[in-house]
Design a protein around this motif. Sequence first.
Motif, short mmCIF file in Angstrom:
data_model
loop_
_atom_site.label_atom_id
_atom_site.label_comp_id
_atom_site.label_asym_id
_atom_site.label_seq_id
_atom_site.Cartn_x
_atom_site.Cartn_y
_atom_site.Cartn_z
N ASP A 1 26.76 46.03 -8.21
CA ASP A 1 25.72 46.82 -7.54
C ASP A 1 24.79 45.97 -6.67
O ASP A 1 23.91 46.51 -6.02
CB ASP A 1 24.87 47.55 -8.59
CG ASP A 1 25.70 48.46 -9.48
OD1 ASP A 1 26.64 49.08 -8.96
OD2 ASP A 1 25.41 48.54 -10.68
N ASN A 2 24.95 44.64 -6.71
CA ASN A 2 24.11 43.71 -5.95
C ASN A 2 22.64 43.84 -6.35
O ASN A 2 21.76 43.78 -5.48
CB ASN A 2 24.25 43.93 -4.44
CG ASN A 2 25.68 44.23 -4.03
OD1 ASN A 2 26.55 43.41 -4.24
ND2 ASN A 2 25.90 45.40 -3.49
N LEU A 3 22.40 44.02 -7.63
CA LEU A 3 21.03 44.21 -8.10
C LEU A 3 20.64 43.15 -9.11
O LEU A 3 19.96 42.19 -8.79
CB LEU A 3 20.86 45.61 -8.68
CG LEU A 3 21.06 46.79 -7.71
CD1 LEU A 3 20.96 48.11 -8.45
CD2 LEU A 3 20.05 46.73 -6.59
N ASP A 4 21.10 43.29 -10.35
CA ASP A 4 20.56 42.51 -11.46
C ASP A 4 21.10 41.07 -11.47
O ASP A 4 20.34 40.11 -11.37
CB ASP A 4 20.87 43.21 -12.78
CG ASP A 4 20.50 44.70 -12.71
OD1 ASP A 4 19.41 45.00 -12.20
OD2 ASP A 4 21.31 45.54 -13.13
N ARG A 5 22.42 40.92 -11.58
CA ARG A 5 23.00 39.58 -11.57
C ARG A 5 22.72 38.88 -10.24
O ARG A 5 22.44 37.67 -10.20
CB ARG A 5 24.51 39.68 -11.82
CG ARG A 5 24.90 40.05 -13.23
CD ARG A 5 26.39 40.29 -13.36
NE ARG A 5 26.80 41.60 -12.86
CZ ARG A 5 28.05 42.07 -12.92
NH1 ARG A 5 29.01 41.31 -13.42
NH2 ARG A 5 28.34 43.27 -12.47
N THR A 6 22.81 39.65 -9.15
CA THR A 6 22.57 39.06 -7.83
C THR A 6 21.16 38.52 -7.71
O THR A 6 20.94 37.42 -7.17
CB THR A 6 22.82 40.12 -6.74
OG1 THR A 6 24.21 40.51 -6.78
CG2 THR A 6 22.49 39.58 -5.37
N ASN A 7 20.19 39.26 -8.23
CA ASN A 7 18.80 38.80 -8.11
C ASN A 7 18.56 37.53 -8.93
O ASN A 7 17.82 36.64 -8.49
CB ASN A 7 17.85 39.91 -8.58
CG ASN A 7 16.45 39.72 -8.07
OD1 ASN A 7 16.14 40.01 -6.92
ND2 ASN A 7 15.57 39.20 -8.92
N VAL A 8 19.19 37.43 -10.09
CA VAL A 8 19.04 36.23 -10.91
C VAL A 8 19.57 35.01 -10.16
O VAL A 8 18.90 33.96 -10.06
CB VAL A 8 19.75 36.40 -12.26
CG1 VAL A 8 19.81 35.07 -13.01
CG2 VAL A 8 19.05 37.45 -13.11
N VAL A 9 20.77 35.12 -9.61
CA VAL A 9 21.38 33.98 -8.92
C VAL A 9 20.63 33.64 -7.64
O VAL A 9 20.42 32.47 -7.32
CB VAL A 9 22.87 34.27 -8.65
CG1 VAL A 9 23.48 33.22 -7.73
CG2 VAL A 9 23.65 34.34 -9.96
N GLN A 10 20.22 34.66 -6.89
CA GLN A 10 19.47 34.39 -5.67
C GLN A 10 18.15 33.68 -5.98
O GLN A 10 17.71 32.82 -5.21
CB GLN A 10 19.21 35.67 -4.90
CG GLN A 10 20.42 36.18 -4.13
CD GLN A 10 20.04 37.24 -3.10
OE1 GLN A 10 19.07 37.97 -3.27
NE2 GLN A 10 20.82 37.32 -2.03
N SER A 11 17.52 34.01 -7.09
CA SER A 11 16.27 33.34 -7.44
C SER A 11 16.52 31.87 -7.77
O SER A 11 15.69 31.00 -7.43
CB SER A 11 15.60 34.05 -8.62
OG SER A 11 16.35 33.92 -9.80
N LEU A 12 17.66 31.55 -8.40
CA LEU A 12 17.97 30.15 -8.67
C LEU A 12 18.18 29.37 -7.38
O LEU A 12 17.71 28.23 -7.24
CB LEU A 12 19.22 30.05 -9.55
CG LEU A 12 19.19 30.76 -10.90
CD1 LEU A 12 20.49 30.51 -11.66
CD2 LEU A 12 18.00 30.33 -11.72
#
Length: 832
Positions: free
Chosen positions: A595-606
């Motif tokens: 969905d490009n939401l939860d996992r994506t946001n975690v990795v993008q923040s790293l």
Amino acid sequence: MQRRLVQLLDEDKVVLEQSHRDLCVVIERTTSAFVRPKPSNAARNNGLAKKKPGLSRRASYLTPMASYHVRVGERFKELPTGECKAANLKTVPFHAVFGIYELLSGPYIALIRESKQTCSRSMGAVEPGEAEETMEFRRASMITILPLFRNARDLSPTMRADEDRYLDYLYSSFSSHVFYFSYRYDVTSTLQRRAFRSAMSRGAPKQELWRRASDRFFWNREAVQPLIDAGCGAQWVTPVMSAFIEVRDDVVVPGGRGAKDHKFTYLFISRRSKFRAGTRFWRRGLDFDGHAANEVETEQALLFDDGTVQAHVQLRGSIPVIWKSPVTLKYAPKVVISEDANGNAMAFREHMAAQALNYCIYGLTRDNLPTVSMKAIDAMPPPVLYMERSRSGSSNASNSSPNNSSSDVRNSHGSRTGLLGRSGKKEKAPKDAGSGATPGKTSWRHRGKRGEDRATAIATPAVAALRSPTRHDGTYVLADVAAPATPFEGWNGRIVCVNLVDCKGSQEQLGEAFKDQVDEAMHTVSGRQNMPGLTYVWFDFHRECSRMRWGNLAKLLERLRDGLRNEGYFYQLGEAGHRRIVCYQSGVVRTNCMDNLDRTNVVQSLIARHVLLRCLAGREGVAGVDQGVKGGDMLSGAGAPMTQPTPVKDALDNGSVLDSGLVALERVFKDVWGNNADAMSMLYAGSGALKTDFTRTGRRTIMGRIADLRNSVWRYYVNNFCDGARQDSIDLMLMNYNPRVERPSPFAPLNLHETVASFCTKIYVIFSVVFASSLVVLDRNLPRTLLLSITTVAAIVAFTAVRIFRSGGRIGTRIVAYPRLVSDRLNTEANP
């Protein structure tokens, strides 16, 4: 800046006026008229011009004209004066025009009545002696929809009900989205894109704001088209974008022994693309134009008091293949991937070429910029489709040359054109290239097995722009003097695709399809790679981070370290009286999960944390830290590279992937990224984000798990019973659907469709039958009968609910709420 809408009550006329300006915009009612286009021969042969039931032959192919006309006038001539002025005028103050919508009863105008300034900061002058530029973002806090004219068109009761629903949809969409705009500042462009465009257009007349805006994030572009056509775009067309913006002032990071502290403003912007915009399950994957669902450009910038700017951009978007997962009340709907090989290849190449145009064209030094032919960065060439195919039956497409392959290339008018060869020049098409082809169309062949009928090269509009850019509408795209032979050849940049889906089940199928597209795009043709700058990284987030093993995310960051170092970041020095660009970001990391939401946001923040530390280390002049692609002399006057340890260097070298150890920075950073996760999730999935406790604190908590459970349940309800209407509201706001009087109502009941009320009615009937039967069998023992009936019906309902929750089925497809205005042509064509 005072703006007013003035409605003349005794005339069918509206005037938009602005203080201290003599010219105004006049919108007048026109006589409702219809035009009758002559059917083409093909339409007659196909029976498209035949009489429709309930309509005359003439009305069967009539199209309505607009019921209003927009022109530029003089304010003092258009508005009445004297005693009758107050009685005949209705005045509405506003800040900006969102757009004009033609509904069933007539035209409506959407006005931004109230707005609040979110950010206002001086960015200095581009060159000494020029005026300083101010970065401004205004958030729209109230949008009102007003009818342009008093006397509306007479409507039937059904049409009136439809009109009310259209208005509800518009209000719902306006209230659920957060819009930003500015009167003079281009809010749709990144800091790097703006600086690059300023450097390239030095000495040229400045374009109007709406012409400079990026079309991806220009959400009201279609709605303000009447104002553009009338020639009043300079003063009245204000680009509006859907975004999340947060500004944190006075962030302080210690500078180490004997060094000054870093004090800066942290600017965070997530721009949402209007292309393929929609809700979680109704907009997935790519469309045939290469637009990805839920595409978001995230920019973080450090703004220092001395005018220095450091910025970095990331991208997220749905898995770039043509796929869908229609809702059926199943918790994880079934994934269906298109079997159209050529269609998938074309969409994927178009998508990646568009990303190259947007993010990979900055690998040029300041010295050779004048020798480069420039055109607007976001512009696209005329929509001419170039396609090269291998002959049917070719067994090894990778060894075949386009010059020897049978090709069918036609322009939009159906005439034959030459192929774009490896040198960028036109080549004659083979004589037998057009056999069996329909003029003006490109046939897509179905691929039965992997590797059969494989396209040797596909150049869609964005790819063609990279190969041989052409002037289009006075705007510019960057192209080297010698046109590159392949889409990525000649560009000092790369696209790193990070895929976070699971390596099992339907997610594995999507990951494999994604990998196949990357492999086909990078396969060698005539000794050359098509896309050497494309990198694919598949990281199974759930498997690697299961059982609280969050430290495994360091493995992903280590795999991305070289790519992040190569792409760099944007660095601009604020020197005395002007700005100087030190380096550009020459690539982008594109991250996706399902969905490009939860996992994506975690990795993008790293990734964002790592780049932020590199930015601060680069400002300190730390030895061994690469700033990015050089655009001038490196930090002259910054002193010799620092070798002594600093808190930033220590966090960069020895810090955890989850926490830099810089307390003040981490407090701001985690809070902003957590807010971004919730904002993006609310717009796409209808609920807050999951795993935000990890984003905000760096660890999973009990309260975070409870919040995830609550958000998951709410997502399930919204996605199945509310997203149909939400999708309709977005399509109507973006003018993907235009209501017409002659059309039948799109809200008519669907065949075999059930509502929740009808489903509950059936449960009540079952309960009544069971109760009556038990009453007879149990010899009218009322307590036992009631208990047995309730238990029996509860068991039936529970069994049905569990079955639907696990597998969906026909019951689920009949209950869920579907969009009514725009059917997803992509899914129906890709999977008949």
